[in-house]
Design a protein around this motif. Structure first.
Motif, PDB file in Angstrom:
ATOM      1  N   UNK A 185       0.784  -0.982   0.051  1.00  0.00           N
ATOM      2  CA  UNK A 185      -0.110  -0.115  -0.118  1.00  0.00           C
ATOM      3  C   UNK A 185       0.948   1.223   0.143  1.00  0.00           C
ATOM      4  N   UNK A 186       0.359   2.202  -0.730  1.00  0.00           N
ATOM      5  CA  UNK A 186       1.256   3.704  -0.561  1.00  0.00           C
ATOM      6  C   UNK A 186       0.295   4.608   0.137  1.00  0.00           C
ATOM      7  N   UNK A 187       0.518   5.477   1.061  1.00  0.00           N
ATOM      8  CA  UNK A 187      -0.227   6.065   1.735  1.00  0.00           C
ATOM      9  C   UNK A 187       0.428   7.647   1.736  1.00  0.00           C
ATOM     10  N   UNK A 188      -0.672   8.673   1.739  1.00  0.00           N
ATOM     11  CA  UNK A 188      -0.261   9.967   2.037  1.00  0.00           C
ATOM     12  C   UNK A 188      -1.503  10.565   2.845  1.00  0.00           C
ATOM     13  N   UNK A 189      -1.439  10.993   3.984  1.00  0.00           N
ATOM     14  CA  UNK A 189      -2.486  11.855   4.584  1.00  0.00           C
ATOM     15  C   UNK A 189      -3.700  11.305   4.423  1.00  0.00           C
ATOM     16  N   UNK A 190      -3.739   9.923   5.147  1.00  0.00           N
ATOM     17  CA  UNK A 190      -5.064   8.989   5.028  1.00  0.00           C
ATOM     18  C   UNK A 190      -5.842   9.194   6.395  1.00  0.00           C
ATOM     19  N   UNK A 191      -5.170   9.658   7.233  1.00  0.00           N
ATOM     20  CA  UNK A 191      -5.774   9.618   8.703  1.00  0.00           C
ATOM     21  C   UNK A 191      -7.219   9.877   8.550  1.00  0.00           C
ATOM     22  N   UNK A 192      -8.039  10.985   8.052  1.00  0.00           N
ATOM     23  CA  UNK A 192      -9.365  11.268   8.239  1.00  0.00           C
ATOM     24  C   UNK A 192     -10.063  10.648   7.113  1.00  0.00           C
ATOM     25  N   UNK A 193      -9.573   9.602   6.358  1.00  0.00           N
ATOM     26  CA  UNK A 193     -10.544   8.932   5.340  1.00  0.00           C
ATOM     27  C   UNK A 193     -10.623   7.446   5.387  1.00  0.00           C
ATOM     28  N   UNK A 194     -10.129   6.725   4.761  1.00  0.00           N
ATOM     29  CA  UNK A 194     -10.753   5.279   4.730  1.00  0.00           C
ATOM     30  C   UNK A 194      -9.793   4.258   5.173  1.00  0.00           C
ATOM     31  N   UNK A 195      -8.543   4.800   5.643  1.00  0.00           N
ATOM     32  CA  UNK A 195      -7.353   3.956   6.105  1.00  0.00           C
ATOM     33  C   UNK A 195      -7.681   2.746   7.088  1.00  0.00           C
ATOM     34  N   UNK A 196      -8.248   3.220   8.192  1.00  0.00           N
ATOM     35  CA  UNK A 196      -8.601   2.438   9.344  1.00  0.00           C
ATOM     36  C   UNK A 196      -9.610   1.152   9.003  1.00  0.00           C
ATOM     37  N   UNK A 197     -10.568   1.620   8.186  1.00  0.00           N
ATOM     38  CA  UNK A 197     -11.458   0.874   7.465  1.00  0.00           C
ATOM     39  C   UNK A 197     -10.858  -0.414   6.744  1.00  0.00           C
ATOM     40  N   UNK A 198     -10.109   0.252   5.909  1.00  0.00           N
ATOM     41  CA  UNK A 198      -9.340  -0.534   4.808  1.00  0.00           C
ATOM     42  C   UNK A 198      -8.393  -1.659   5.568  1.00  0.00           C
ATOM     43  N   UNK A 199      -7.743  -1.118   6.456  1.00  0.00           N
ATOM     44  CA  UNK A 199      -6.695  -1.973   7.143  1.00  0.00           C
ATOM     45  C   UNK A 199      -7.380  -3.231   7.979  1.00  0.00           C
ATOM     46  N   UNK A 200      -8.493  -2.736   8.639  1.00  0.00           N
ATOM     47  CA  UNK A 200      -9.252  -3.552   9.468  1.00  0.00           C
ATOM     48  C   UNK A 200      -9.889  -4.637   8.780  1.00  0.00           C
ATOM     49  N   UNK A 201     -10.303  -4.263   7.543  1.00  0.00           N
ATOM     50  CA  UNK A 201     -10.967  -5.463   6.690  1.00  0.00           C
ATOM     51  C   UNK A 201      -9.827  -6.163   6.266  1.00  0.00           C
ATOM     52  N   UNK A 202      -8.518  -5.810   5.596  1.00  0.00           N
ATOM     53  CA  UNK A 202      -7.690  -6.584   4.830  1.00  0.00           C
ATOM     54  C   UNK A 202      -6.858  -7.448   5.764  1.00  0.00           C
ATOM     55  N   UNK A 203      -6.576  -6.883   7.138  1.00  0.00           N
ATOM     56  CA  UNK A 203      -5.608  -7.780   7.843  1.00  0.00           C
ATOM     57  C   UNK A 203      -6.105  -8.884   8.183  1.00  0.00           C
ATOM     58  N   UNK A 204      -7.297  -9.386   7.887  1.00  0.00           N
ATOM     59  CA  UNK A 204      -7.809 -10.784   8.001  1.00  0.00           C
ATOM     60  C   UNK A 204      -7.178 -11.867   7.188  1.00  0.00           C
ATOM     61  N   UNK A 205      -6.793 -11.317   6.120  1.00  0.00           N
ATOM     62  CA  UNK A 205      -6.249 -12.280   5.027  1.00  0.00           C
ATOM     63  C   UNK A 205      -4.844 -11.951   4.435  1.00  0.00           C
ATOM     64  N   UNK A 206      -4.047 -11.192   5.064  1.00  0.00           N
ATOM     65  CA  UNK A 206      -2.722 -11.029   4.795  1.00  0.00           C
ATOM     66  C   UNK A 206      -1.816 -11.574   5.877  1.00  0.00           C
ATOM     67  N   UNK A 207      -0.717 -11.969   5.494  1.00  0.00           N
ATOM     68  CA  UNK A 207       0.477 -12.366   6.424  1.00  0.00           C
ATOM     69  C   UNK A 207       1.627 -11.250   6.829  1.00  0.00           C
ATOM     70  N   UNK A 208       1.609 -10.248   5.938  1.00  0.00           N
ATOM     71  CA  UNK A 208       2.532  -9.165   6.266  1.00  0.00           C
ATOM     72  C   UNK A 208       2.172  -7.942   5.356  1.00  0.00           C
ATOM     73  N   UNK A 209       2.858  -6.671   5.852  1.00  0.00           N
ATOM     74  CA  UNK A 209       2.310  -5.610   5.192  1.00  0.00           C
ATOM     75  C   UNK A 209       3.748  -4.861   4.720  1.00  0.00           C
ATOM     76  N   UNK A 210       3.596  -4.257   3.684  1.00  0.00           N
ATOM     77  CA  UNK A 210       4.625  -3.446   3.155  1.00  0.00           C
ATOM     78  C   UNK A 210       3.799  -2.011   2.982  1.00  0.00           C
ATOM     79  N   UNK A 211       4.262  -0.846   3.524  1.00  0.00           N
ATOM     80  CA  UNK A 211       3.747   0.532   3.456  1.00  0.00           C
ATOM     81  C   UNK A 211       4.732   1.399   3.030  1.00  0.00           C
ATOM     82  N   UNK A 212       4.534   2.268   1.816  1.00  0.00           N
ATOM     83  CA  UNK A 212       5.196   3.408   1.545  1.00  0.00           C
ATOM     84  C   UNK A 212       4.512   4.687   1.971  1.00  0.00           C
ATOM     85  N   UNK A 213       5.026   5.427   3.086  1.00  0.00           N
ATOM     86  CA  UNK A 213       4.323   6.540   3.289  1.00  0.00           C
ATOM     87  C   UNK A 213       4.872   7.807   2.587  1.00  0.00           C
TER      88      UNK A 213
END
Length: 224
Positions: free
Chosen positions: A1-29
């Motif tokens: 995932x690439x992120x930039x100033x996502x705190x007030x948008x959909x980030x929490x919702x997306x991560x909560x949903x997708x963490x159910x089926x990922x083993x690890x994450x790589x995030x570029x801020x």
């Protein structure tokens, strides 16, 4: 995932949903100046997370940002790469499909339909907005022996190297909701971004850019 100033948008919702089926994450801020990084760490607690913070923003040159994302992910030697933006959320059934998709050996690239949501309940469909009628790759088996080539444009370069389209390929029924257009503020911000980064529509479609702020577009109801 690439992120930039996502705190007030959909980030929490997306991560909560997708963490159910990922083993690890790589995030570029990309130089966020809000709580984006802290939210990633919080929502992915208990999962190995590699967060790379850019020293300077590459937001205006997407090809460099996507190449950096690919290189940092490849360095973890993954088996599969699920590449999502912070405002994209798979429908709930995806978690049931993932084990079957990643435990087979015939297909290396899975493509899905992306729905441009114009609200929480409706997506747009007209001559300018029909991404959901096509399948695009979001889940790819990493093949370290491959030579990866990119579409070398500063905008609309694609999130994966072009090479993944040459792998054994299949379309899948799970749908992906894209909330990047879901509020008037989102749409205004997107329009302003394109006018700033691609004012002559060299890398996009001018008529589509102009249609972003249409006050009465054709919308269809999303149904689970």
């Amino acid at each position: 995932m690439v992120v930039r100033n996502e705190a007030g948008r959909y980030l929490r919702r997306a991560l909560l949903h997708h963490r159910e089926f990922i083993d690890a994450a790589v995030i570029i801020d990309d130089c966020s100046d809000d709580d984006t990084v802290a939210i990633c760490q919080e929502m992915l607690a208990g999962i190995p997370v590699k967060i790379v913070i850019n020293e300077r923003s590459e937001f205006s040159n997407e090809i460099e940002l996507r190449k950096r994302q690919w290189e940092e992910t490849a360095a973890t030697n993954p088996e599969w790469i699920l590449n999502l933006d912070a405002d994209e959320i798979f429908e709930a059934t995806m978690r049931d499909f993932v084990p079957t998709l990643v435990n087979q050996h015939a297909i290396d690239t899975f493509a899905f339909r992306l729905y441009d949501m114009w609200s929480e309940t409706h997506y747009r469909e007209d001559s300018y907005w029909q991404a959901h009628l096509f399948y695009r790759p979001f889940l790819v088996r990493y093949r370290p022996e491959a030579i990866y080539r990119w579409k070398e444009t500063p905008q609309h370069c694609g999130r994966f190297p072009l090479t993944v389209l040459e792998f054994p390929f299949a379309a899948h029924e799970a749908r992906l909701m894209h909330f990047g257009w879901a509020t008037p503020e989102d749409r205004q911000n997107k329009y302003d971004r394109y006018m700033r980064l691609d004012p002559d529509a060299r890398y996009g479609w001018k008529e589509q850019y102009d249609s972003i702020l249409d006050p009465a577009p054709l919308l269809k109801s999303w149904s689970d």
